[in-house]
Design an enzyme around this catalytic site. Structure first.
Site, short mmCIF file in Angstrom:
data_model
loop_
_atom_site.label_atom_id
_atom_site.label_comp_id
_atom_site.label_asym_id
_atom_site.label_seq_id
_atom_site.Cartn_x
_atom_site.Cartn_y
_atom_site.Cartn_z
CG ASP B 73 6.32 -3.31 -3.75
OD1 ASP B 73 5.48 -2.88 -3.82
OD2 ASP B 73 7.45 -3.13 -3.83
CG HIS B 75 1.21 -6.11 -3.25
ND1 HIS B 75 0.50 -5.18 -3.86
CD2 HIS B 75 2.46 -5.66 -3.91
CE1 HIS B 75 1.24 -4.43 -4.46
NE2 HIS B 75 2.59 -4.53 -4.52
CG ASP B 112 2.15 -1.15 -2.69
OD1 ASP B 112 1.20 -0.24 -1.94
OD2 ASP B 112 2.34 -1.23 -3.81
CG HIS B 148 -1.31 -1.80 -4.55
ND1 HIS B 148 -0.51 -1.35 -5.38
CD2 HIS B 148 -2.07 -2.28 -5.24
CE1 HIS B 148 -0.63 -1.75 -6.64
NE2 HIS B 148 -1.77 -2.54 -6.64
CG HIS B 227 5.85 2.35 -2.57
ND1 HIS B 227 6.29 0.80 -2.37
CD2 HIS B 227 4.89 2.25 -3.58
CE1 HIS B 227 5.39 0.35 -2.86
NE2 HIS B 227 4.35 0.92 -3.54
CG HIS B 260 5.90 1.88 -7.02
ND1 HIS B 260 4.85 1.26 -6.90
CD2 HIS B 260 6.15 2.54 -8.11
CE1 HIS B 260 4.12 1.90 -8.02
NE2 HIS B 260 4.75 2.79 -8.72
CG HIS B 262 6.43 -5.80 -7.73
ND1 HIS B 262 5.25 -6.82 -7.19
CD2 HIS B 262 5.99 -4.61 -7.27
CE1 HIS B 262 4.41 -6.10 -6.39
NE2 HIS B 262 4.72 -4.79 -6.39
#
Lengths: 543, 480
Positions: B73, B75, B112, B148, B227, B260, B262
């Protein structure tokens, strides 16, 4: 039209029909008089009739069996001797101006000397007229004596019946589980209700040996299965309830807790809120691992010192902790917390109760395998979830949004365990039985021993599905609280075969005899109709 | 009171989250293990930041030990704000640098890595540089698609970087009949298997068909990368998340590298192995940053030593985050403005990320009279790196705003509103009703709101959007 007898005498509630020779009438058989209107009657007793006096009959019998009447026979025996069926009219059916059949409770006698015929499916069209198929609750097919009218499926209005509670009662082996499985199977297609099944025999979800809800074509979407077993089938969710979900009031009517212990429990909860159970065990474990000469607490945990300062006796806390420990299967050994059951103080199972509530709210059927749980733990798990549903639905009611929510019903095996008479506080199930209807929450109680359920609760269970029961006291308890007058049906109830039942409900005009097919046959039938599975493609397959 | 949405976010003030976009930790919820924090929170009178314990240092790598880093994650490209976007990528770079410094033999990124499948090219370039740096050092990287950076309709930046040989992509496999057979990757004899994520938790169906027996037969130690949220570990604030139950995972893996959710979490699961979620490396929105203020984000260094697993959490270095909560209840707009201005004038914001949340109902005046932009300017003038405003919960007694739970993200609010409207509608076609219908509406809205890309002609843009919409509709038709 198949004539099987003729009305010869009687009164309202007790009509005598002479059986036609060559015909056989059975207890529980449905008979009809007329075409429009139709009087539908049910046989509840059978006796012999004869034109000869009892003395003459006994004399003739004596001559037969004592060897003095060789060649002796009755003249026109079909006229001399016969069977008299005692029947009662159960419904009066008439076609209305729209061509639809309407049924009402009979208030008059069928015409004297009317010829009586066996019923056909067409006589019961009124049962399906005006019903919302989407909201139906399947019970089985119509039964007349021991014959089954398979094309006449018996359903009742689901939301009404579920919120007014259902009681399923029978002795062992008469098909209680089969009936519940069949009901659940058919409900898996319906979104109007969420069902919570507390399954102490782990028989509803199914396994490789016996089919169950997991075999339904919509099982993946609509069935959620929780099991504490490490070997539970794929797709099941490990049953873990975090102690954060457990509140003091969940123990009401589940564990016998004294007033003093209850007060201590609430004091601990007020201080530690969601962590109250974890703290109880953690602090005690910590205190146990410390030297007894601890100056601050004298070897006592923070909770013990705190409770002492609030006037709670040391023994009260010890007894409370022991009871909670047994109920939750959480123990403290050598300064360590040992968790043996489904309750945990660790990081898992935090959302379990919320997940179950969410599934029920979306019309799913949640099965919880409680077969490996102690009786306390099983009822406590049910109590936590039932409280959660109750609180949430009460919230919806006060917010005015309850109408859009599905009905929630809780299946309780061995119902008297939780609905039985109690000296202490009423548990959440008792509360649901009494006032759940207002909040769209109902119970499906299953039991062999209806007589152990308090009369008030029994009276609140407005649909009773009565399977075979030889125990007179149990039959009496059910008959006394039934929606219809079943005072003449006691013998019939005793003679019901496996799968045969009588449905007495405030939502039916009369007590309907039904037969629930074998669950395995229902599964086979559904599977045969299943369409082919689509070809699957994995999105990572292009690598 | 508005009726309940199909997506049914929690009705409490806590952040119940959308599983597709926001599998994150609720604000102010304390992490399960005290993490080290280089981002010490500012102890303002109004702030609720907490100080956590420093971490235990990662011990030196022993001979014969295989060490890897587990990130998830990241991102990258999540923020529109230039500074936050830069801080986000710096946190990722820091995680990679620390992994190298700690002697990681390989790195797993459990989904992600990027915030979208086609991120800002500047962000992609920075990431590519870092990955090339690892490649030059001979450190292998294993990347799994997340919810994502995966797109069902087009290639992702993940494919581009994989094509450039910068990492190994996990998640390969195919259906053989009704069974999903995953292709293992491998590092020095350690099988590494990944099951990629899809939007809305659609990967659950892949788990249901996963050939677990074949995976369980692989030699240990082995690593399973995923994830997805796990049903048994789902925190209460992730109420609406589509979760995968443990029973669908293959058993007997030494390490289950998750992403996935957080939130940092480690669970030793009997019969399975060690399940680990490292949390995010920086975060993707306001709430992530709030949680970063309480506990520094980071990643795991994992040692495999004679088949045993040892975990070491490593925090990433991010600037100090200051949380400031102000309540407007009962105050006039001017009074509230003065209070904020006074705070801004007197604060020491140098080098900090300032998270300013204003909430409550003003007794008089309007929210815009508080002039929050001016407050932000003051905070920035006083040296803050960035000042993030959360003002959605500020209302006025004079004009009641639409009742929206502003603790939720934009995506969540959008889902909730769509869910609410769909729940009220009734269509003949069942695919348009209920949750299915709402998901379809959201997917369509996502496809239709795509912007025209640089260097894309109008015609190509139209065709792309039309194609995506068609795929969404075909997919809905296929699910009937």
């Amino acid at each position: 039209m198949e004539i099987c007898g003729q009305i010869v005498s009687g009164e309202h509630g007790e009509i005598f029909i002479r059986q036609k020779s060559g015909e056989t009438l059975e207890i529980g058989e449905m008979l009809a008089v007329g075409e429009n209107p139709i009087s539908i009657m049910m046989v509840y007793d059978l006796t012999y009739g004869s034109q000869l006096s009892q003395g003459n009959l006994e004399l003739a019998s004596g001559m037969h069996i004592e060897g003095m009447g060789a060649g002796l026979s009755f003249m026109e025996e079909n006229l001399q001797n016969y069977v008299i069926a005692k029947v009662k009219a159960v419904a009066y059916v008439k076609k209305n101006v729209n061509g639809k059949y309407e049924a009402s409770i009979p208030k008059s006698l069928p015409q004297f000397f009317s010829k009586v015929r066996k019923v056909t499916s067409a006589d019961f069209e009124f049962l399906s007229d005006g019903k919302n198929a989407e909201h139906s609750l399947y019970l089985g097919c119509l039964r007349s004596g021991s014959s089954r009218l398979k094309d006449m499926e018996i359903t009742i209005d689901g939301p009404d019946a579920l919120t007014h509670h259902i009681l399923i009662t029978a002795t062992t082996g008469r098909g209680k589980s089969n009936l519940v499985k069949a009901m659940l199977w058919k409900l898996l297609d319906k979104e109007y209700c969420g069902i919570l099944v507390l399954d102490p025999h782990d028989e509803y979800f199914g396994n490789s040996a016996a089919p169950g809800m997991r075999d339904h074509p919509k099982a993946k979407e609509n069935v959620v299965y929780y099991s504490p077993s490490a070997s539970a089938p794929k797709g099941s969710i490990t049953l873990r309830i975090n102690t954060k979900s457990v509140k003091p009031w969940h123990f009401n009517g589940v564990v016998n807790i004294t007033d003093a212990q209850s007060q201590a429990m609430h004091l601990i909860y007020q201080r530690y809120r969601d962590d109250w159970i974890r703290k109880m065990f953690e602090e005690s474990a910590e205190a146990a691992s410390l030297a007894f000469s601890d100056e601050r607490t004298g070897g006592k945990s923070g909770i013990e010192a705190y409770l002492e300062s609030r006037g709670v006796m040391e023994g009260t806390f010890a007894a409370l902790k022991r009871k909670i420990s047994v109920a939750l299967d959480i123990f403290e050994e050598g300064g360590k917390i040992i968790e043996k059951g489904v309750f945990t103080t660790k990081e898992t199972g935090i959302g379990a109760a919320d997940d179950i509530l969410a599934a029920l709210e979306s019309g799913k059927k949640v099965i919880i395998d409680t077969s490996r749980l102690s009786s306390y733990a099983e009822i406590l798990v049910g109590s936590i979830i039932a409280n959660k549903v109750f609180e949430k639905y009460a919230e919806y009611k006060s917010a005015g949004t309850l109408d859009g929510k599905p009905v929630v019903s809780i299946v309780l095996e061995e119902a008297p365990r939780v609905l039985g008479a109690s000296d202490g506080e009423i548990n959440v199930f008792g509360r649901i039985a009494r006032e759940g209807r207002k909040f769209k929450i109902g119970l499906i109680g299953i039991t062999q021993l209806a007589s152990l359920i308090p009369r008030e609760v029994l009276a609140n269970m407005n649909t009773k599905i009565i399977l075979g029961n030889e125990m007179e006291a149990e039959r009496r308890a059910i008959i006394e609280s039934a929606a219809q007058d079943l005072s003449t049906e006691s013998k019939m109830i005793a003679s019901l075969e496996k799968g045969e039942a009588l449905v007495s409900s405030i939502f039916t005009k009369f007590a309907i005899p039904i037969y629930t097919p074998l669950f395995n046959d229902i599964v086979k039938e559904t599977k045969a109709a299943e369409s082919k599975q689509p070809v699957r493609k994995y999105v990572g397959s292009d690598d | 009171m508005p009726s309940k949405s199909i997506f049914d976010f929690s009705n409490s003030g806590d952040a119940a989250k959308n599983e597709e976009t926001k599998e994150k930790k609720a604000p102010r919820e304390k992490h399960k293990r005290e993490a080290p924090r280089s981002a010490a929170a500012h102890k303002h009178e109004i702030s609720k930041s907490k100080i956590a314990q420093p971490p235990a240092p990662v011990p030196p790598k022993k001979e014969g030990t295989i060490r890897f880093a587990h990130l998830a994650d990241c991102h990258l490209g999540a923020f529109r704000d230039d500074t936050l976007r830069e801080l986000n990528i710096k946190a990722f770079e820091n995680a990679i640098d620390k992994s190298v410094a700690e002697g990681a033999d390989f790195i797993i990124i459990a989904g992600d890595l990027f915030h979208t499948n086609v991120p800002d090219m500047r962000v992609a370039e920075r990431c590519a540089r870092k990955l090339r740096h690892l490649k030059e050092k001979g450190i292998e990287v294993f990347v799994l698609y997340g919810s994502h950076d995966y797109s069902p309709n087009e290639k992702s930046i993940i494919d581009v970087l994989k094509g450039a040989g910068l990492f190994n992509k996990l998640g390969g496999g195919e259906y053989v009949g009704d069974k999903l057979k995953l292709k293992p990757s491998e590092f020095r004899g350690i099988p590494i298997i990944g099951l990629l994520a899809r939007t809305s938790g659609l990967e659950k169906s892949d788990y249901e068909h996963l050939d677990t027996e074949a995976l369980e037969a692989l030699p240990n130690p082995k690593i399973f990368v995923y994830h997805s949220a796990i049903a048994e570990y789902r925190p209460s604030f992730l109420k609406d998340a589509e979760c995968v139950p443990l029973s669908l995972f293959p058993k007997g893996f030494a390490y289950y590298a998750g992403g996935h959710v957080h939130e940092r979490r480690e669970v030793d699961e009997r019969g399975y192995g060690t399940f680990v979620f490292p949390g995010h490396t920086f975060g993707a929105d306001f709430r992530d940053l709030e949680s970063d203020a309480e506990e520094a984000p980071g990643f795991y260094i994992v040692d495999i030593e004679s088949g045993a697993i040892n975990l070491h959490f490593v925090p990433v270095e991010i600037p100090e985050i200051m949380l400031a909560d102000f309540k407007a209840d009962g105050k006039g707009a001017l009074e509230f403005k003065e209070e904020l201005q006074h705070w801004a004038n007197g604060g020491n914001f140098a080098g900090k990320i300032v998270m300013l949340r204003v909430a409550g109902k003003l007794a008089s005046g309007k929210p815009n009279e508080v002039e929050l932009e001016k407050i932000r300017e003051t905070v920035l003038e006083k040296g803050a790196l960035v000042c993030v405003l959360n003002r959605g919960s500020l209302s006025s007694a004079e004009r009641l705003a639409v009742q929206i739970d502003t603790s939720k993200s934009k995506d969540e609010i959008e889902r909730e509103i769509i869910g609410e409207f769909v729940s009220k509608a009734s269509f003949k076609d069942d695919a348009l009703n209920g949750k299915k219908g709402a998901e379809l509406a959201i997917s369509l809205s996502g496809a239709l709101k795509q912007e025209q890309r640089a260097n894309e002609t109008k015609d190509t843009y139209h065709r792309r959007v039309f194609g995506d919409v068609r795929k969404v509709m075909d997919s809905a038709e296929g699910q009937k």
